[in-house]
Design a protein around this motif. Structure first.
Motif, PDB file in Angstrom:
ATOM      1  N   PHE A 176       0.776  -1.365   0.006  1.00  0.00           N
ATOM      2  CA  PHE A 176      -0.034   0.275  -0.147  1.00  0.00           C
ATOM      3  C   PHE A 176       0.904   1.186  -0.008  1.00  0.00           C
ATOM      4  O   PHE A 176       1.898   1.433   0.538  1.00  0.00           O
ATOM      5  CB  PHE A 176      -0.900  -0.001   1.261  1.00  0.00           C
ATOM      6  N   GLU A 177       0.396   2.458  -0.648  1.00  0.00           N
ATOM      7  CA  GLU A 177       0.947   3.575  -0.474  1.00  0.00           C
ATOM      8  C   GLU A 177       0.333   4.047   0.741  1.00  0.00           C
ATOM      9  O   GLU A 177      -0.968   3.944   1.002  1.00  0.00           O
ATOM     10  CB  GLU A 177       0.387   4.526  -1.685  1.00  0.00           C
ATOM     11  N   THR A 178       0.637   5.008   1.553  1.00  0.00           N
ATOM     12  CA  THR A 178       0.225   5.290   2.964  1.00  0.00           C
ATOM     13  C   THR A 178       0.444   6.760   3.350  1.00  0.00           C
ATOM     14  O   THR A 178       1.039   7.464   2.729  1.00  0.00           O
ATOM     15  CB  THR A 178       0.754   4.674   4.072  1.00  0.00           C
ATOM     16  N   THR A 179      -0.649   7.061   4.129  1.00  0.00           N
ATOM     17  CA  THR A 179      -0.747   8.629   4.530  1.00  0.00           C
ATOM     18  C   THR A 179      -1.316   8.461   5.929  1.00  0.00           C
ATOM     19  O   THR A 179      -2.367   7.468   6.123  1.00  0.00           O
ATOM     20  CB  THR A 179      -1.671   9.536   3.718  1.00  0.00           C
ATOM     21  N   VAL A 180      -1.082   9.468   6.818  1.00  0.00           N
ATOM     22  CA  VAL A 180      -1.759   9.428   8.090  1.00  0.00           C
ATOM     23  C   VAL A 180      -2.358  10.917   8.178  1.00  0.00           C
ATOM     24  O   VAL A 180      -1.739  11.982   8.436  1.00  0.00           O
ATOM     25  CB  VAL A 180      -0.699   9.542   9.320  1.00  0.00           C
ATOM     26  N   PRO A 181      -3.486  10.879   8.074  1.00  0.00           N
ATOM     27  CA  PRO A 181      -4.389  12.115   8.190  1.00  0.00           C
ATOM     28  C   PRO A 181      -4.398  12.628   9.393  1.00  0.00           C
ATOM     29  O   PRO A 181      -4.636  13.831   9.600  1.00  0.00           O
ATOM     30  CB  PRO A 181      -6.065  11.552   7.672  1.00  0.00           C
ATOM     31  N   ASP A 182      -4.510  11.846  10.690  1.00  0.00           N
ATOM     32  CA  ASP A 182      -4.456  12.479  11.967  1.00  0.00           C
ATOM     33  C   ASP A 182      -3.932  11.662  12.849  1.00  0.00           C
ATOM     34  O   ASP A 182      -3.846  10.439  12.791  1.00  0.00           O
ATOM     35  CB  ASP A 182      -5.914  12.844  12.230  1.00  0.00           C
ATOM     36  N   ARG A 183      -3.408  12.188  14.143  1.00  0.00           N
ATOM     37  CA  ARG A 183      -2.694  11.407  14.873  1.00  0.00           C
ATOM     38  C   ARG A 183      -3.293  12.004  16.372  1.00  0.00           C
ATOM     39  O   ARG A 183      -3.996  12.751  16.492  1.00  0.00           O
ATOM     40  CB  ARG A 183      -1.027  11.860  14.939  1.00  0.00           C
ATOM     41  N   GLY A 184      -3.011  11.065  17.246  1.00  0.00           N
ATOM     42  CA  GLY A 184      -3.641  11.393  18.850  1.00  0.00           C
ATOM     43  C   GLY A 184      -3.903   9.883  19.369  1.00  0.00           C
ATOM     44  O   GLY A 184      -3.182   8.982  18.978  1.00  0.00           O
ATOM     45  N   PHE A 185      -4.537  10.083  20.551  1.00  0.00           N
ATOM     46  CA  PHE A 185      -4.935   8.860  21.187  1.00  0.00           C
ATOM     47  C   PHE A 185      -5.691   7.759  20.274  1.00  0.00           C
ATOM     48  O   PHE A 185      -5.128   6.925  20.151  1.00  0.00           O
ATOM     49  CB  PHE A 185      -5.889   9.278  22.288  1.00  0.00           C
ATOM     50  N   MET A 186      -6.459   8.365  19.436  1.00  0.00           N
ATOM     51  CA  MET A 186      -6.919   7.507  18.220  1.00  0.00           C
ATOM     52  C   MET A 186      -6.529   8.301  16.917  1.00  0.00           C
ATOM     53  O   MET A 186      -6.476   9.292  16.890  1.00  0.00           O
ATOM     54  CB  MET A 186      -8.512   7.473  18.324  1.00  0.00           C
ATOM     55  N   TYR A 187      -6.006   7.681  16.174  1.00  0.00           N
ATOM     56  CA  TYR A 187      -5.426   7.989  14.899  1.00  0.00           C
ATOM     57  C   TYR A 187      -5.962   7.349  13.685  1.00  0.00           C
ATOM     58  O   TYR A 187      -6.558   6.187  14.027  1.00  0.00           O
ATOM     59  CB  TYR A 187      -3.795   8.125  14.946  1.00  0.00           C
ATOM     60  N   THR A 188      -5.582   7.789  12.397  1.00  0.00           N
ATOM     61  CA  THR A 188      -6.173   7.123  11.190  1.00  0.00           C
ATOM     62  C   THR A 188      -4.794   7.185  10.353  1.00  0.00           C
ATOM     63  O   THR A 188      -4.020   7.974  10.355  1.00  0.00           O
ATOM     64  CB  THR A 188      -7.093   8.140  10.593  1.00  0.00           C
ATOM     65  N   VAL A 189      -4.877   5.695   9.648  1.00  0.00           N
ATOM     66  CA  VAL A 189      -3.847   5.405   8.835  1.00  0.00           C
ATOM     67  C   VAL A 189      -4.520   5.079   7.442  1.00  0.00           C
ATOM     68  O   VAL A 189      -5.606   4.360   7.911  1.00  0.00           O
ATOM     69  CB  VAL A 189      -2.499   4.401   8.938  1.00  0.00           C
ATOM     70  N   VAL A 190      -4.371   5.621   6.376  1.00  0.00           N
ATOM     71  CA  VAL A 190      -4.792   5.217   5.060  1.00  0.00           C
ATOM     72  C   VAL A 190      -3.965   4.625   4.192  1.00  0.00           C
ATOM     73  O   VAL A 190      -2.728   5.011   3.986  1.00  0.00           O
ATOM     74  CB  VAL A 190      -5.765   6.546   4.371  1.00  0.00           C
ATOM     75  N   GLY A 191      -4.162   3.366   3.587  1.00  0.00           N
ATOM     76  CA  GLY A 191      -3.538   2.655   2.737  1.00  0.00           C
ATOM     77  C   GLY A 191      -4.224   2.457   1.423  1.00  0.00           C
ATOM     78  O   GLY A 191      -5.327   2.283   1.289  1.00  0.00           O
ATOM     79  N   ARG A 192      -3.541   2.968   0.402  1.00  0.00           N
ATOM     80  CA  ARG A 192      -4.250   2.749  -1.006  1.00  0.00           C
ATOM     81  C   ARG A 192      -3.471   2.142  -1.863  1.00  0.00           C
ATOM     82  O   ARG A 192      -2.128   1.970  -1.995  1.00  0.00           O
ATOM     83  CB  ARG A 192      -4.133   4.127  -1.796  1.00  0.00           C
ATOM     84  N   VAL A 193      -4.204   0.987  -2.582  1.00  0.00           N
ATOM     85  CA  VAL A 193      -3.317   0.365  -3.863  1.00  0.00           C
ATOM     86  C   VAL A 193      -3.078   1.121  -4.896  1.00  0.00           C
ATOM     87  O   VAL A 193      -4.104   1.675  -5.442  1.00  0.00           O
ATOM     88  CB  VAL A 193      -4.450  -0.707  -4.228  1.00  0.00           C
ATOM     89  N   PRO A 194      -1.796   1.059  -5.223  1.00  0.00           N
ATOM     90  CA  PRO A 194      -1.422   1.957  -6.222  1.00  0.00           C
ATOM     91  C   PRO A 194      -2.158   1.676  -7.508  1.00  0.00           C
ATOM     92  O   PRO A 194      -2.590   0.413  -7.926  1.00  0.00           O
ATOM     93  CB  PRO A 194       0.193   1.704  -6.476  1.00  0.00           C
ATOM     94  N   ASP A 195      -2.331   2.889  -8.445  1.00  0.00           N
ATOM     95  CA  ASP A 195      -3.338   2.843  -9.705  1.00  0.00           C
ATOM     96  C   ASP A 195      -2.528   1.718 -10.487  1.00  0.00           C
ATOM     97  O   ASP A 195      -3.031   1.149 -11.455  1.00  0.00           O
ATOM     98  CB  ASP A 195      -3.591   3.957 -10.104  1.00  0.00           C
ATOM     99  N   SER A 196      -1.010   2.055 -10.518  1.00  0.00           N
ATOM    100  CA  SER A 196      -0.221   1.261 -11.391  1.00  0.00           C
ATOM    101  C   SER A 196      -0.227  -0.095 -11.344  1.00  0.00           C
ATOM    102  O   SER A 196      -0.008  -1.052 -12.319  1.00  0.00           O
ATOM    103  CB  SER A 196       1.247   1.513 -11.288  1.00  0.00           C
ATOM    104  N   GLU A 197      -0.973  -0.809 -10.364  1.00  0.00           N
ATOM    105  CA  GLU A 197      -1.130  -2.286 -10.207  1.00  0.00           C
ATOM    106  C   GLU A 197      -2.217  -2.780 -11.129  1.00  0.00           C
ATOM    107  O   GLU A 197      -2.629  -3.982 -11.176  1.00  0.00           O
ATOM    108  CB  GLU A 197      -1.364  -2.635  -8.677  1.00  0.00           C
ATOM    109  N   SER A 198      -3.054  -1.838 -11.623  1.00  0.00           N
ATOM    110  CA  SER A 198      -4.276  -2.352 -12.554  1.00  0.00           C
ATOM    111  C   SER A 198      -3.790  -3.297 -13.732  1.00  0.00           C
ATOM    112  O   SER A 198      -4.505  -4.074 -14.087  1.00  0.00           O
ATOM    113  CB  SER A 198      -4.973  -1.105 -12.909  1.00  0.00           C
ATOM    114  N   ALA A 199      -2.722  -2.868 -14.210  1.00  0.00           N
ATOM    115  CA  ALA A 199      -2.151  -3.557 -15.394  1.00  0.00           C
ATOM    116  C   ALA A 199      -1.654  -5.113 -14.863  1.00  0.00           C
ATOM    117  O   ALA A 199      -1.673  -6.035 -16.039  1.00  0.00           O
ATOM    118  CB  ALA A 199      -0.942  -2.800 -15.905  1.00  0.00           C
ATOM    119  N   SER A 200      -1.219  -5.322 -13.712  1.00  0.00           N
ATOM    120  CA  SER A 200      -0.729  -6.293 -13.616  1.00  0.00           C
ATOM    121  C   SER A 200      -1.566  -7.511 -12.619  1.00  0.00           C
ATOM    122  O   SER A 200      -1.223  -8.576 -12.305  1.00  0.00           O
ATOM    123  CB  SER A 200       0.402  -6.180 -12.386  1.00  0.00           C
ATOM    124  N   ARG A 201      -2.818  -6.901 -12.315  1.00  0.00           N
ATOM    125  CA  ARG A 201      -3.796  -7.672 -11.719  1.00  0.00           C
ATOM    126  C   ARG A 201      -4.644  -8.235 -12.613  1.00  0.00           C
ATOM    127  O   ARG A 201      -5.046  -8.216 -13.764  1.00  0.00           O
ATOM    128  CB  ARG A 201      -4.511  -6.616 -10.849  1.00  0.00           C
TER     129      ARG A 201
END
Length: 201
Positions: A176-201
């Protein structure tokens, strides 16, 4: 999906769970889902229990979605009572076809998974290129997170909490490509499947 002791705990707690637990944050989930490339219509709520996160998802999803996947039969009965699709399953071996969903959400549940790496690898399989997994978790390096971790251990849960940066590393290792939109006691991490994988799937 959950350790045996955790499953028994949630089976017993199921009738009261929605009365004692706060709902998921709709704005946080909507913003995180916006990281996806393309529309998000088909969503699975992994470790979703009674459907607490599903209830907070934005409108516009397919009629058959979201679907809650969980190991606790008692919690899934609550999800069905709320009108959600519900499937008993293991997060590391999801009963979902490859590239079948636009997004997955895991809210306040990842720390119960015995095989986090396996679960994230299987999510990478099930989420289409450009789709996302949105994970809301508690940070064990935060003072309140340390208290929560000790509390869950004290009642016999097999919980393993990870920091946002450690979770990013595990997501990246799963592809996954990752980002952390927010941090703290409860946090969020987003993982995205790269668009470039469409050709290999």
């Amino acid at each position: 999906m959950f350790g045996p002791g955790d499953v028994r705990f949630f089976d017993r707690l199921a009738p009261l769970y929605d009365l004692v637990m706060p709902g998921a944050d709709p704005e946080v989930l909507a913003d995180a889902l916006d990281v996806a490339t393309g529309p998000v219509r088909r969503v699975i709520d992994v470790g979703g229990g009674s459907g607490r996160a599903s209830a907070a998802l934005p409108a516009g999803l397919d009629a058959d979605a979201p679907v809650v996947v969980d190991a606790s039969a008692g919690m899934l009965a609550r999800a069905r009572d709320r009108g959600f699709g519900a499937v008993r399953g293991d997060a590391a071996r999801l009963p979902v076809h490859s590239n079948a969903v636009d997004a997955a959400v895991i809210v306040d549940a990842l720390h119960h998974f015995p095989d986090v790496s396996g679960a994230l690898e299987d999510l990478h399989r099930t989420i289409r290129p450009g789709g996302v997994v949105v994970i809301r978790e508690f940070d064990p390096s935060h003072p309140l997170g340390r208290v929560l971790a000790r509390g869950e251990q004290a009642i016999g849960m097999d919980s393993t909490f990870v920091t946002p940066d450690d979770l990013r590393s595990v997501l990246a290792a799963a592809g996954f490509e990752t980002t952390v939109p927010d941090r703290g006691f409860m946090y969020t991490v987003v993982g995205r499947v790269p668009d470039s994988e469409s050709a290999s799937r």
